[in-house]
Write a protein that holds these residues in place. Structure first.
Motif, PDB file in Angstrom:
ATOM      1  N   LYS A  62      27.477  26.392  38.906  1.00 30.10           N
ATOM      2  CA  LYS A  62      27.883  27.420  38.270  1.00 30.10           C
ATOM      3  C   LYS A  62      28.696  28.402  39.128  1.00 30.10           C
ATOM      4  CE  LYS A  62      27.586  25.748  34.129  1.00 30.10           C
ATOM      5  NZ  LYS A  62      28.379  25.382  33.461  1.00 30.10           N
ATOM      6  N   GLY A  63      28.071  28.499  40.330  1.00 29.36           N
ATOM      7  CA  GLY A  63      28.621  29.525  41.420  1.00 29.36           C
ATOM      8  C   GLY A  63      30.035  28.790  41.907  1.00 29.36           C
ATOM      9  N   GLY A  64      29.990  27.752  42.048  1.00 28.91           N
ATOM     10  CA  GLY A  64      31.466  27.061  42.498  1.00 28.91           C
ATOM     11  C   GLY A  64      32.135  27.504  41.641  1.00 28.91           C
TER      12      GLY A  64
ATOM     13  N   MET B  34      32.763  29.341  39.065  1.00 26.44           N
ATOM     14  CA  MET B  34      32.956  30.966  38.932  1.00 26.44           C
ATOM     15  C   MET B  34      33.958  31.309  40.073  1.00 26.44           C
ATOM     16  SD  MET B  34      32.874  33.400  37.309  1.00 26.44           S
ATOM     17  CE  MET B  34      32.830  35.505  37.062  1.00 26.44           C
ATOM     18  N   MET B  35      33.555  30.803  41.328  1.00 27.38           N
ATOM     19  CA  MET B  35      34.282  31.007  42.512  1.00 27.38           C
ATOM     20  C   MET B  35      35.848  30.772  42.307  1.00 27.38           C
ATOM     21  SD  MET B  35      33.760  32.316  45.817  1.00 27.38           S
ATOM     22  CE  MET B  35      33.805  31.727  47.444  1.00 27.38           C
ATOM     23  N   MET B  36      35.845  29.418  41.723  1.00 21.67           N
ATOM     24  CA  MET B  36      37.368  29.050  41.619  1.00 21.67           C
ATOM     25  C   MET B  36      38.090  29.720  40.538  1.00 21.67           C
ATOM     26  SD  MET B  36      37.772  26.542  43.495  1.00 21.67           S
ATOM     27  CE  MET B  36      39.201  25.572  42.598  1.00 21.67           C
ATOM     28  N   ARG B  37      37.227  30.318  39.486  1.00 18.99           N
ATOM     29  CA  ARG B  37      37.786  31.075  38.598  1.00 18.99           C
ATOM     30  C   ARG B  37      38.423  32.447  39.040  1.00 18.99           C
ATOM     31  NH1 ARG B  37      33.838  31.509  33.731  1.00 18.99           N
ATOM     32  NH2 ARG B  37      32.636  29.903  34.965  1.00 18.99           N
ATOM     33  N   VAL B  38      37.608  33.109  39.992  1.00 22.84           N
ATOM     34  CA  VAL B  38      37.754  34.378  40.543  1.00 22.84           C
ATOM     35  C   VAL B  38      39.141  34.182  41.433  1.00 22.84           C
ATOM     36  CG1 VAL B  38      37.191  36.035  42.290  1.00 22.84           C
ATOM     37  CG2 VAL B  38      35.477  35.201  40.435  1.00 22.84           C
ATOM     38  N   GLY B  39      39.093  33.045  42.293  1.00 25.03           N
ATOM     39  CA  GLY B  39      40.305  32.689  43.037  1.00 25.03           C
ATOM     40  C   GLY B  39      41.688  32.503  42.272  1.00 25.03           C
ATOM     41  N   LYS B  40      41.392  31.870  41.395  1.00 25.45           N
ATOM     42  CA  LYS B  40      42.368  31.580  40.401  1.00 25.45           C
ATOM     43  C   LYS B  40      42.909  32.795  39.853  1.00 25.45           C
ATOM     44  CE  LYS B  40      44.516  28.582  36.800  1.00 25.45           C
ATOM     45  NZ  LYS B  40      44.342  27.585  36.048  1.00 25.45           N
ATOM     46  N   LYS B  41      42.340  33.791  39.159  1.00 23.76           N
ATOM     47  CA  LYS B  41      42.615  34.736  38.483  1.00 23.76           C
ATOM     48  C   LYS B  41      43.129  35.884  39.387  1.00 23.76           C
ATOM     49  CE  LYS B  41      40.660  38.531  35.411  1.00 23.76           C
ATOM     50  NZ  LYS B  41      39.669  38.972  34.787  1.00 23.76           N
ATOM     51  N   TYR B  42      42.653  36.156  40.629  1.00 22.88           N
ATOM     52  CA  TYR B  42      43.208  37.075  41.546  1.00 22.88           C
ATOM     53  C   TYR B  42      44.030  36.596  42.743  1.00 22.88           C
ATOM     54  CZ  TYR B  42      40.271  40.114  39.042  1.00 22.88           C
ATOM     55  OH  TYR B  42      39.231  40.696  37.928  1.00 22.88           O
TER      56      TYR B  42
ATOM     57  N   TYR C  82      31.214  39.008  42.309  1.00 19.93           N
ATOM     58  CA  TYR C  82      32.052  38.911  43.579  1.00 19.93           C
ATOM     59  C   TYR C  82      32.629  40.279  43.766  1.00 19.93           C
ATOM     60  CZ  TYR C  82      31.387  33.779  43.292  1.00 19.93           C
ATOM     61  OH  TYR C  82      30.738  32.535  43.249  1.00 19.93           O
ATOM     62  N   VAL C  83      32.554  40.572  45.217  1.00 22.30           N
ATOM     63  CA  VAL C  83      33.373  41.741  45.613  1.00 22.30           C
ATOM     64  C   VAL C  83      34.114  41.429  46.843  1.00 22.30           C
ATOM     65  CG1 VAL C  83      32.767  44.042  46.499  1.00 22.30           C
ATOM     66  CG2 VAL C  83      31.106  42.958  44.749  1.00 22.30           C
ATOM     67  N   LEU C  84      35.199  41.685  46.632  1.00 19.16           N
ATOM     68  CA  LEU C  84      36.120  41.477  47.738  1.00 19.16           C
ATOM     69  C   LEU C  84      36.480  42.992  48.503  1.00 19.16           C
ATOM     70  CD1 LEU C  84      38.182  39.761  49.423  1.00 19.16           C
ATOM     71  CD2 LEU C  84      40.019  40.197  47.707  1.00 19.16           C
ATOM     72  N   MET C  85      36.460  42.837  49.702  1.00 20.59           N
ATOM     73  CA  MET C  85      36.398  44.285  50.263  1.00 20.59           C
ATOM     74  C   MET C  85      37.237  44.022  51.399  1.00 20.59           C
ATOM     75  SD  MET C  85      32.330  45.355  50.421  1.00 20.59           S
ATOM     76  CE  MET C  85      31.916  43.471  50.470  1.00 20.59           C
ATOM     77  N   THR C  86      37.982  45.179  52.051  1.00 21.20           N
ATOM     78  CA  THR C  86      38.632  45.280  52.921  1.00 21.20           C
ATOM     79  C   THR C  86      38.468  46.524  54.148  1.00 21.20           C
ATOM     80  OG1 THR C  86      41.028  44.306  51.973  1.00 21.20           O
ATOM     81  CG2 THR C  86      41.340  45.432  53.980  1.00 21.20           C
TER      82      THR C  86
ATOM     83  N   MET D  27      32.032  39.288  49.114  1.00 20.99           N
ATOM     84  CA  MET D  27      30.592  39.128  48.935  1.00 20.99           C
ATOM     85  C   MET D  27      30.407  38.576  47.369  1.00 20.99           C
ATOM     86  SD  MET D  27      27.961  42.548  48.633  1.00 20.99           S
ATOM     87  CE  MET D  27      26.191  42.413  49.271  1.00 20.99           C
ATOM     88  N   MET D  28      29.296  37.720  47.491  1.00 15.99           N
ATOM     89  CA  MET D  28      28.679  37.011  46.185  1.00 15.99           C
ATOM     90  C   MET D  28      27.216  37.133  45.989  1.00 15.99           C
ATOM     91  SD  MET D  28      26.694  34.211  45.263  1.00 15.99           S
ATOM     92  CE  MET D  28      26.660  33.195  46.461  1.00 15.99           C
ATOM     93  N   VAL D  29      27.054  37.866  44.815  1.00 16.03           N
ATOM     94  CA  VAL D  29      25.627  38.242  44.393  1.00 16.03           C
ATOM     95  C   VAL D  29      25.313  37.254  42.960  1.00 16.03           C
ATOM     96  CG1 VAL D  29      24.194  39.962  43.596  1.00 16.03           C
ATOM     97  CG2 VAL D  29      25.980  40.601  45.230  1.00 16.03           C
ATOM     98  N   PRO D  30      24.516  36.496  43.181  1.00 15.68           N
ATOM     99  CA  PRO D  30      24.039  35.690  41.889  1.00 15.68           C
ATOM    100  C   PRO D  30      23.066  36.178  41.179  1.00 15.68           C
ATOM    101  CG  PRO D  30      23.087  34.413  43.767  1.00 15.68           C
ATOM    102  CD  PRO D  30      24.013  35.699  44.330  1.00 15.68           C
ATOM    103  N   GLU D  31      22.773  36.233  39.874  1.00 16.13           N
ATOM    104  CA  GLU D  31      21.709  36.662  38.973  1.00 16.13           C
ATOM    105  C   GLU D  31      21.242  35.412  38.517  1.00 16.13           C
ATOM    106  OE1 GLU D  31      19.108  37.370  36.656  1.00 16.13           O
ATOM    107  OE2 GLU D  31      20.938  36.896  35.575  1.00 16.13           O
TER     108      GLU D  31
END
Length: 148
Positions: A43-45, A47-55, A142-146, A130-134
């Motif tokens: 599920k983490g993978g 979600m990571m793919m969805r986040v990557g695609k969306k943004y 997921y938090v993307l920081m610069t 950063m990835m924080v699962p619950e």
């Protein structure tokens, strides 16, 4: 307020004797670790793919990846899942502090950030994911920081 039977059905507290409530920890919060082992990384993978695609996130541009891990057991499994999905974040870009502070639940993300930013590693312009699962509900943040 229940116990799981061998056939995966539940027997509620009202159907049990009061002596069983304590003996079987009927009112304790429990997690089915088999479900966790079977699904949390997958599920983490996803979600990571969805986040990557969306943004429109190119994972190869990340300088650091800060995953909150409840156990080191999951690190290699996450890496393997990422590779199967075409996500290339080499272990050299991972920063964890699990071996230093352990899993302290909801405080872990704050402690990993504090340790990372005081490590001297991040430089101006670095991109950090950063990835924080619950795990109880298979949720991820997921938090993307610069670094500025």
């Amino acid at each position: 307020g229940a116990i799981r039977n061998d056939d995966s059905t539940l027997t509620g507290w009202a159907e049990l004797d009061q002596d069983q409530w304590t003996a079987q920890s009927v009112f304790a919060m429990k997690q089915d670790t088999k479900l966790l082992g079977d699904f949390i990384v997958k599920k983490g993978g996803e979600m990571m793919m969805r986040v990557g695609k969306k943004y429109n996130l190119d994972f190869t541009t990340l300088d650091y990846y800060l995953p909150h891990l409840s156990s080191q057991y999951f690190a290699s499994k996450i890496q393997k899942e990422f590779e199967s999905l075409g996500i290339n974040i080499p272990s050299s870009k991972w920063f964890t502090n699990l071996s230093n502070v352990g899993n302290v639940g909801a405080g872990s993300p704050f402690l990993i950030l504090e340790e990372f930013f005081n490590s001297g590693k991040p430089k101006k312009g670095d991109k950090i994911l950063m990835m924080v699962p619950e795990s109880a509900r298979f949720n991820y943040a997921y938090v993307l920081m610069t670094v500025v």
